[in-house]
Enzyme design. Structure first.
Site, short mmCIF file in Angstrom:
data_model
loop_
_atom_site.label_atom_id
_atom_site.label_comp_id
_atom_site.label_asym_id
_atom_site.label_seq_id
_atom_site.Cartn_x
_atom_site.Cartn_y
_atom_site.Cartn_z
N ASP A 146 -10.82 1.11 0.88
CA ASP A 146 -11.21 -0.10 1.16
C ASP A 146 -11.91 -0.27 2.61
O ASP A 146 -12.87 -1.23 2.55
CB ASP A 146 -9.63 -0.88 1.77
CG ASP A 146 -10.02 -2.30 2.01
OD1 ASP A 146 -9.88 -3.04 1.17
OD2 ASP A 146 -10.12 -2.48 3.38
N PHE A 174 -9.73 -5.85 0.61
CA PHE A 174 -10.36 -5.76 -0.63
C PHE A 174 -9.59 -4.67 -1.67
O PHE A 174 -9.82 -5.23 -2.81
CB PHE A 174 -11.79 -5.15 -0.32
CG PHE A 174 -12.89 -6.06 0.38
CD1 PHE A 174 -12.65 -7.54 0.21
CD2 PHE A 174 -13.61 -5.73 1.32
CE1 PHE A 174 -13.54 -8.51 0.75
CE2 PHE A 174 -14.34 -6.49 1.85
CZ PHE A 174 -14.34 -7.77 1.72
N ASP A 175 -8.74 -4.08 -1.11
CA ASP A 175 -7.83 -3.31 -2.14
C ASP A 175 -6.92 -4.48 -2.76
O ASP A 175 -6.74 -4.34 -3.79
CB ASP A 175 -6.90 -2.50 -1.48
CG ASP A 175 -7.46 -0.98 -1.41
OD1 ASP A 175 -8.17 -0.53 -2.31
OD2 ASP A 175 -7.40 -0.01 -0.50
N VAL A 176 -6.57 -5.36 -1.76
CA VAL A 176 -5.55 -6.41 -2.34
C VAL A 176 -6.39 -7.37 -3.19
O VAL A 176 -5.69 -7.82 -4.45
CB VAL A 176 -5.00 -7.27 -1.24
CG1 VAL A 176 -4.11 -8.46 -1.78
CG2 VAL A 176 -4.15 -6.33 -0.23
N GLY A 179 -6.80 -5.69 -6.41
CA GLY A 179 -5.70 -5.65 -7.40
C GLY A 179 -5.50 -7.17 -8.15
O GLY A 179 -4.90 -7.31 -9.30
#
Length: 405
Positions: A146, A174-176, A179
């Site tokens: 991320d 940005f991972d979230v 997802g």
């Protein structure tokens, strides 16, 4: 849809089976959302476990809270894909699943016959979601962290004070977002499969999700040719919009239109500001934002932030104190959002699923699992014919025990 008969309705994804070969954050966050909505999620880990099991402190009962944050409602099995028997088990799982999600490096699953081309040929019913850092072309070799996406997308360049170095966000944002994009893609593909009977491959990556998630900031450049700059806590298009100093601490004021600004000026005892040509319109306020800040803070310094928040909310001015995470959770609880939900018989505190349905359930049936915790139940289920199988939950553990007693 791979059905698991013998169950009552649990959620909008009741009966959907998800083979979760992802790890760390983006994939596990997506699969936890699916599990909360009723899907049966089988978390497949290497024998050493998901990396985040070791991302500590902080911990709860010796378990990393990072891992606990995205692995509720899942059933865990450890498989070594280099082992022929474990690889065969993995393929049994894909055969019975509806969704296969993974975040391996591009090409990393080919040697196991689990790459997109092989999956499409062997398991045409399967919705296969792949998460990468920077896609499968020129960025295929780049690791999917991320922080790298925050740097490469421009987020760090627009975050922080103008005269300081750029900063990352306080969470792997940005991972979230990726997802969430994966979840949306999976739900869309499942809906399309109801009509076509065919699965398909979904590809999401951190970089594309970052550029999409930067919304107005990327649009400023793409559509307007403007390269956004660091503005601290100010907004590039709105004023007043950010923190302003009160007597004891800052409070957030978020004025989105001229009517709100007029009410703010009246509440602060300076109604004439709303008619001042420097502040009467949003473009004018933007052009004179520092002068406006001085005017507002001269009034705000006479009362504490909490007093101002109470008064401004009464006249519908968007505002808030700046809370810690602990205070934020307490605030959400105070306004009835019930932010903390205990998961499983262990009553592990977890953060509430963000969606409420009027008829369907969101569940918190299972605490984040220990490594390989559900191996017996999963193997029992995989070797049970579909027409005789039951939902892969605690009931399957009982069935397994009965079959071996």
């Amino acid at each position: 849809m791979t059905m698991t008969p013998g169950s009552s309705s649990r959620g909008v994804l009741d009966g959907i089976v998800v083979a979760d070969f992802s790890r760390v954050l983006a994939g596990p966050y997506a699969t936890m959302l699916l599990a909360d909505m009723g899907a049966t999620v089988i978390k497949v880990e290497s024998p050493t476990g998901d990396d985040t099991r070791a991302w500590q402190p902080p911990v709860r009962d010796d378990q990393a809270t990072y891992f606990l944050s995205v692995n509720r409602n899942k059933h865990a099995i450890a498989l070594d894909l280099k082992n022929d028997d474990d690889l065969a088990t993995a393929h049994k799982l894909l055969a019975k699943a509806d969704v296969f999600i993974e975040n391996w490096k591009p090409g990393g699953l080919k040697k196991f016959g689990m790459d997109p081309a092989a999956v499409a040929q062997r398991y045409p019913h399967l919705v296969h979601a792949s998460i990468t850092g920077f896609g499968t072309k020129g960025g295929a070799h780049l690791p999917g962290y991320d922080l790298l996406a925050q740097a490469a997308s421009g987020l760090m360049d627009i975050t922080g004070e103008p005269d300081a170095a750029g900063q990352k966000a306080g969470v792997a944002i940005f991972d979230v977002v990726t997802g969430l994009h994966a979840t949306v893609g999976i739900l869309g593909a499942l809906q399309e499969r109801q009509h076509s009977g065919q699965g398909q491959h979904i590809a999401v990556n951190l970089m594309s999700s970052a550029l999409s998630g930067l919304v107005n900031q990327t649009s400023a450049y793409v559509a307007g040719g403007v390269v956004p700059k660091r503005m601290g806590n100010d907004h590039p298009s709105l004023a007043p919009y950010g923190p302003f100093a009160a007597a004891d601490q800052s409070l957030i004021i978020a004025v989105g239109n001229d009517g709100q600004f007029r009410r703010l000026a009246e509440a602060l005892g300076v109604p004439e500001l709303a008619d001042d040509e420097r502040y009467a319109t949003n473009p004018a306020r933007n052009a004179h934002r520092e002068q406006l800040r001085t005017e507002l803070e001269a009034r705000l310094q006479h009362k504490t932030a909490s007093v101002w928040v109470d008064q401004l909310r009464k006249v519908q001015i968007p505002c808030s104190e700046v809370f810690t995470i602990a205070q934020g959770v307490q605030f959400a609880d105070d306004i009835g959002l019930e932010p903390v939900q205990p998961a499983g018989a262990e009553q592990v505190p977890t953060v509430k699923h963000p969606i409420d349905y009027s008829r369907s359930k969101i569940t918190y049936d299972k605490a984040p699992p220990a490594l390989n915790a559900d191996e017996a139940a999963i193997r029992y289920w995989l070797n049970t014919p579909d027409d005789d199988s039951v939902r892969l939950l605690e009931s399957n553990v009982s069935n397994y025990e009965k079959s071996t007693s």
